[in-house]
Write an enzyme that holds these catalytic residues in place. Structure first.
Site, PDB file in Angstrom:
ATOM      1  N   CYS A 118      -5.113   0.946   6.503  1.00  0.00           N
ATOM      2  CA  CYS A 118      -5.352   2.234   6.466  1.00  0.00           C
ATOM      3  C   CYS A 118      -6.607   3.173   5.869  1.00  0.00           C
ATOM      4  O   CYS A 118      -7.693   3.894   5.338  1.00  0.00           O
ATOM      5  CB  CYS A 118      -3.894   2.956   5.894  1.00  0.00           C
ATOM      6  SG  CYS A 118      -4.163   3.032   4.222  1.00  0.00           S
TER       7      CYS A 118
ATOM      8  N   CYS B   3       0.889  -1.601   0.287  1.00  0.00           N
ATOM      9  CA  CYS B   3      -0.103   0.396  -0.129  1.00  0.00           C
ATOM     10  C   CYS B   3       0.866   0.992  -0.317  1.00  0.00           C
ATOM     11  O   CYS B   3       1.736   1.094   0.815  1.00  0.00           O
ATOM     12  CB  CYS B   3      -1.284   0.012   0.830  1.00  0.00           C
ATOM     13  SG  CYS B   3      -1.657   1.443   1.129  1.00  0.00           S
TER      14      CYS B   3
ATOM     15  N   CYS C 105      -0.251   3.071   3.123  1.00  0.00           N
ATOM     16  CA  CYS C 105       0.691   2.468   5.447  1.00  0.00           C
ATOM     17  C   CYS C 105       1.172   1.899   4.782  1.00  0.00           C
ATOM     18  O   CYS C 105       2.579   1.222   5.910  1.00  0.00           O
ATOM     19  CB  CYS C 105      -0.610   2.224   5.725  1.00  0.00           C
ATOM     20  SG  CYS C 105      -1.593   0.557   5.018  1.00  0.00           S
TER      21      CYS C 105
ATOM     22  N   CYS D  77      -8.840  -5.710  -9.552  1.00  0.00           N
ATOM     23  CA  CYS D  77      -8.256  -4.690 -10.707  1.00  0.00           C
ATOM     24  C   CYS D  77      -7.702  -3.193 -10.057  1.00  0.00           C
ATOM     25  O   CYS D  77      -8.580  -2.974  -9.704  1.00  0.00           O
ATOM     26  CB  CYS D  77      -9.193  -4.365 -11.200  1.00  0.00           C
ATOM     27  SG  CYS D  77      -9.088  -3.382 -12.792  1.00  0.00           S
TER      28      CYS D  77
ATOM     29  N   CYS E 122      -7.486  -0.958   1.334  1.00  0.00           N
ATOM     30  CA  CYS E 122      -6.306  -1.029   2.259  1.00  0.00           C
ATOM     31  C   CYS E 122      -7.105  -1.238   3.126  1.00  0.00           C
ATOM     32  O   CYS E 122      -7.751   0.293   4.508  1.00  0.00           O
ATOM     33  CB  CYS E 122      -5.211  -0.464   2.295  1.00  0.00           C
ATOM     34  SG  CYS E 122      -3.853  -0.840   4.170  1.00  0.00           S
TER      35      CYS E 122
END
Ligand code: FE
Length: 132
Positions: free
Chosen positions: A100, A48, A51, A120, A97
């Site tokens: 976060c 990510c 984060c 995707c 995510c």
């Protein structure tokens, strides 16, 4: 291990480019075939960009032809949150995510085996930690 990063809106606005901020924090979508990872074949871990959580392995990446990086599985389902998204006149599964809350992309049931799923994902939401 996930790197600890300040994910407050102010910190992200300072740290991220306007495009990455828009995609991750305002549920934007980068234009297809424009991101840095849709055609990337490098081995490594996609984390990510906000984060640092490890989200997708290059081992599960496949060429979907969509213009966005596509994966048939997440590293760990616990690191992903799925929400129903009815924007733009479509019913889709939004991928976020879990660490976060950053917007990552969408999940479709038309991926390859063994899962049949297609995550995707916007390149803008990811950073690749390449395996040297
Ligand atoms: Fe995150």
């Amino acid at each position: 291990m996930a790197r600890k990063k300040d994910c407050s809106t102010d910190a992200l606005r300072e740290r991220l480019t306007p495009e990455v901020f828009h995609v991750t924090q305002e549920k934007g979508t980068e234009p297809p075939f424009t991101g840095r990872y849709h055609d990337c074949k490098t081995s490594g871990m996609y984390v990510c960009t906000c984060c640092g959580a490890e989200l997708f392995s290059s081992d599960t990446k496949f060429d979907s032809g969509s213009g966005w990086p596509s994966f048939f599985a997440a590293v760990d389902p616990q690191r992903i949150r799925i929400e129903r998204d009815v924007s733009h006149g479509m019913v889709r599964e939004e991928v976020l995510c879990a660490g976060c809350g950053a917007h990552l992309g969408h999940l479709f049931p038309d991926g390859p085996q063994p899962t049949g799923q297609r995550y995707c994902i916007n390149s803008a939401s990811l950073d690749l930690d390449a395996i040297d």
